[in-house]
Design a protein around this motif. Structure first.
Motif, PDB file in Angstrom:
ATOM      1  N   LEU A   1       0.821  -1.207   0.000  1.00  0.00           N
ATOM      2  CA  LEU A   1       0.000   0.000   0.000  1.00  0.00           C
ATOM      3  C   LEU A   1       0.856   1.258   0.000  1.00  0.00           C
ATOM      4  O   LEU A   1       0.516   2.253  -0.652  1.00  0.00           O
ATOM      5  CB  LEU A   1      -0.931  -0.015   1.213  1.00  0.00           C
ATOM      6  CG  LEU A   1      -1.992  -1.118   1.217  1.00  0.00           C
ATOM      7  CD1 LEU A   1      -2.738  -1.137   2.549  1.00  0.00           C
ATOM      8  CD2 LEU A   1      -2.976  -0.920   0.065  1.00  0.00           C
ATOM      9  N   LEU A   2       1.967   1.231   0.699  1.00  0.00           N
ATOM     10  CA  LEU A   2       2.862   2.381   0.711  1.00  0.00           C
ATOM     11  C   LEU A   2       3.490   2.604  -0.665  1.00  0.00           C
ATOM     12  O   LEU A   2       3.670   3.748  -1.097  1.00  0.00           O
ATOM     13  CB  LEU A   2       3.958   2.191   1.765  1.00  0.00           C
ATOM     14  CG  LEU A   2       3.511   2.379   3.221  1.00  0.00           C
ATOM     15  CD1 LEU A   2       4.629   1.988   4.180  1.00  0.00           C
ATOM     16  CD2 LEU A   2       3.088   3.828   3.476  1.00  0.00           C
TER      17      LEU A   2
ATOM     18  N   GLU B   1      -1.350   6.039  -6.209  1.00  0.00           N
ATOM     19  CA  GLU B   1      -2.382   5.462  -7.064  1.00  0.00           C
ATOM     20  C   GLU B   1      -3.700   5.275  -6.316  1.00  0.00           C
ATOM     21  O   GLU B   1      -4.779   5.496  -6.871  1.00  0.00           O
ATOM     22  CB  GLU B   1      -1.909   4.107  -7.608  1.00  0.00           C
ATOM     23  CG  GLU B   1      -1.021   4.182  -8.819  1.00  0.00           C
ATOM     24  CD  GLU B   1      -1.819   4.579 -10.053  1.00  0.00           C
ATOM     25  OE1 GLU B   1      -2.706   3.827 -10.454  1.00  0.00           O
ATOM     26  OE2 GLU B   1      -1.554   5.667 -10.581  1.00  0.00           O
ATOM     27  N   ILE B   2      -3.601   4.847  -5.063  1.00  0.00           N
ATOM     28  CA  ILE B   2      -4.818   4.467  -4.342  1.00  0.00           C
ATOM     29  C   ILE B   2      -5.369   5.578  -3.462  1.00  0.00           C
ATOM     30  O   ILE B   2      -6.447   5.418  -2.886  1.00  0.00           O
ATOM     31  CB  ILE B   2      -4.574   3.206  -3.489  1.00  0.00           C
ATOM     32  CG1 ILE B   2      -3.492   3.464  -2.425  1.00  0.00           C
ATOM     33  CG2 ILE B   2      -4.202   2.033  -4.377  1.00  0.00           C
ATOM     34  CD1 ILE B   2      -3.202   2.265  -1.563  1.00  0.00           C
ATOM     35  N   ALA B   3      -4.650   6.704  -3.357  1.00  0.00           N
ATOM     36  CA  ALA B   3      -5.153   7.814  -2.533  1.00  0.00           C
ATOM     37  C   ALA B   3      -6.555   8.263  -2.956  1.00  0.00           C
ATOM     38  O   ALA B   3      -7.423   8.472  -2.094  1.00  0.00           O
ATOM     39  CB  ALA B   3      -4.172   8.984  -2.570  1.00  0.00           C
ATOM     40  N   PRO B   4      -6.842   8.411  -4.266  1.00  0.00           N
ATOM     41  CA  PRO B   4      -8.207   8.801  -4.661  1.00  0.00           C
ATOM     42  C   PRO B   4      -9.261   7.767  -4.243  1.00  0.00           C
ATOM     43  O   PRO B   4     -10.382   8.134  -3.900  1.00  0.00           O
ATOM     44  CB  PRO B   4      -8.122   8.918  -6.189  1.00  0.00           C
ATOM     45  CG  PRO B   4      -6.684   9.178  -6.468  1.00  0.00           C
ATOM     46  CD  PRO B   4      -5.940   8.385  -5.429  1.00  0.00           C
TER      47      PRO B   4
ATOM     48  N   ARG C   1      -6.911   4.200 -11.839  1.00  0.00           N
ATOM     49  CA  ARG C   1      -7.343   5.520 -12.275  1.00  0.00           C
ATOM     50  C   ARG C   1      -8.542   5.485 -13.219  1.00  0.00           C
ATOM     51  O   ARG C   1      -9.058   6.536 -13.584  1.00  0.00           O
ATOM     52  CB  ARG C   1      -6.186   6.252 -12.969  1.00  0.00           C
ATOM     53  CG  ARG C   1      -5.013   6.553 -12.053  1.00  0.00           C
ATOM     54  CD  ARG C   1      -3.979   7.407 -12.765  1.00  0.00           C
ATOM     55  NE  ARG C   1      -2.785   7.601 -11.957  1.00  0.00           N
ATOM     56  CZ  ARG C   1      -1.739   8.332 -12.329  1.00  0.00           C
ATOM     57  NH1 ARG C   1      -1.759   8.960 -13.498  1.00  0.00           N
ATOM     58  NH2 ARG C   1      -0.684   8.441 -11.540  1.00  0.00           N
ATOM     59  N   SER C   2      -8.958   4.297 -13.626  1.00  0.00           N
ATOM     60  CA  SER C   2     -10.049   4.229 -14.603  1.00  0.00           C
ATOM     61  C   SER C   2     -11.371   4.656 -13.977  1.00  0.00           C
ATOM     62  O   SER C   2     -11.594   4.496 -12.763  1.00  0.00           O
ATOM     63  CB  SER C   2     -10.181   2.810 -15.154  1.00  0.00           C
ATOM     64  OG  SER C   2     -10.732   1.939 -14.188  1.00  0.00           O
ATOM     65  N   ALA C   3     -12.248   5.206 -14.827  1.00  0.00           N
ATOM     66  CA  ALA C   3     -13.565   5.632 -14.354  1.00  0.00           C
ATOM     67  C   ALA C   3     -14.361   4.446 -13.824  1.00  0.00           C
ATOM     68  O   ALA C   3     -15.072   4.553 -12.824  1.00  0.00           O
ATOM     69  CB  ALA C   3     -14.328   6.322 -15.489  1.00  0.00           C
TER      70      ALA C   3
ATOM     71  N   LEU D   1      -7.827  -2.043   2.634  1.00  0.00           N
ATOM     72  CA  LEU D   1      -7.727  -0.629   3.010  1.00  0.00           C
ATOM     73  C   LEU D   1      -9.056   0.085   2.789  1.00  0.00           C
ATOM     74  O   LEU D   1      -9.508   0.857   3.651  1.00  0.00           O
ATOM     75  CB  LEU D   1      -6.630   0.056   2.197  1.00  0.00           C
ATOM     76  CG  LEU D   1      -6.498   1.572   2.402  1.00  0.00           C
ATOM     77  CD1 LEU D   1      -6.145   1.900   3.855  1.00  0.00           C
ATOM     78  CD2 LEU D   1      -5.453   2.155   1.451  1.00  0.00           C
ATOM     79  N   MET D   2      -9.699  -0.165   1.656  1.00  0.00           N
ATOM     80  CA  MET D   2     -10.970   0.503   1.372  1.00  0.00           C
ATOM     81  C   MET D   2     -12.058   0.043   2.335  1.00  0.00           C
ATOM     82  O   MET D   2     -12.858   0.851   2.809  1.00  0.00           O
ATOM     83  CB  MET D   2     -11.389   0.251  -0.073  1.00  0.00           C
ATOM     84  CG  MET D   2     -10.537   0.968  -1.094  1.00  0.00           C
ATOM     85  SD  MET D   2     -11.322   1.007  -2.718  1.00  0.00           S
ATOM     86  CE  MET D   2     -12.771   2.009  -2.390  1.00  0.00           C
TER      87      MET D   2
END
Length: 258
Positions: free
Chosen positions: A67-68, A73-76, A138-140, A185-186
């Motif tokens: 994750l680090l 990438e995963i912040a959004p 990043r994909s919609a 994480l989510m």
């Protein structure tokens, strides 16, 4: 609530923590027990979400190195989880008691189907995994799917990890081992967001959270998540899944006859 009720909640939370460490969907054990001891659905969901929030922490910490590395990438997705979890929690709080009785029946059935279908989804995703996009998160499609799954998680919590795993696998084309950390994480972020919303509402008298039940279940779930997961992972996956299915079916039957 009687001493027996609290003992039953303690045992169910211990089992749920272990199941979360092995296959996920532990809330499908604890939530039905909360309903069975006589807690009305809205309070049961809120109590369960607050009590079980720490059980998702172990899986997140276990994947912290990955994750680090992918934090940009995963912040959004983390922000999406916060917003979706908050929306789901608010939807639960504004749903009328009569309506939520029916909604819980539907969501328990959906969650049960997801748990039963998880092995088939996992095998399908493994076969489908191919060339990974350069920026898979990043994909919609990934972000929209994560958003609606987060709303579901904030509203109900049970089996959201199974649903999220399927969505991330389909939209990112990454193998399960590579998306499991993001899923954890989510799920943890959604649960924390919803738990905070329910806690604040309870402090103002807007919802009847059973705090003693929270304390009993949280301690047992934390112990189960850190200690029991090792035992659970040595047990057959089919046995763990059967336990979840049996408890969920018993809950559906109890709720339908109530």
């Amino acid at each position: 609530m009687t001493f027996f009720d609290y003992a039953l909640l303690c045992v169910s939370a211990l089992a749920a923590g272990s199941i979360n460490g092995a296959i996920g969907s532990g809330s499908l054990v604890t939530l039905p027990v909360l309903l069975a001891v006589g807690i009305e659905p809205t309070a049961a969901i809120a109590t369960n979400t607050i009590a079980m929030v720490l059980s998702a922490l172990g899986g997140t910490l276990a994947n912290r190195e990955q994750l680090l590395r992918e934090r940009r990438e995963i912040a959004p997705l983390t922000l999406i989880a916060v917003v979706g979890g908050a929306i789901g929690a608010v939807l639960l709080l504004v749903t009328s008691p009569d309506a939520i009785q029916f909604v819980v029946l539907i969501l328990l059935a959906v969650a049960l189907l997801m748990v039963v279908g998880q092995p088939f989804i996992a095998r399908w995703l493994t076969r489908r995994a191919g060339e990974t996009p350069q920026f898979p998160y990043r994909s919609a499609a990934t972000r929209i799917g994560a958003f609606f799954t987060s709303i579901y998680g904030g509203y109900f919590a049970a089996a959201q990890g199974v649903l999220l795993l399927g969505i991330l696998g389909i939209t990112t084309r990454r193998p399960i081992r590579d998306i499991n950390g993001v899923k954890n994480l989510m799920t943890f972020t959604v649960n924390v967001t919803a738990a905070l919303a329910f806690t604040v509402t309870a402090l103002f008298g807007g919802i009847d959270v059973k705090w003693l039940a929270v304390a009993v279940m949280a301690g047992a779930a934390l112990f189960g998540g850190y200690q029991g997961a090792a035992i659970a992972k040595r047990l057959p996956d089919l046995l763990l899944r059967a336990l979840v299915v049996v408890v969920a079916i018993a809950s559906l039957t109890h709720a339908a006859l109530s």
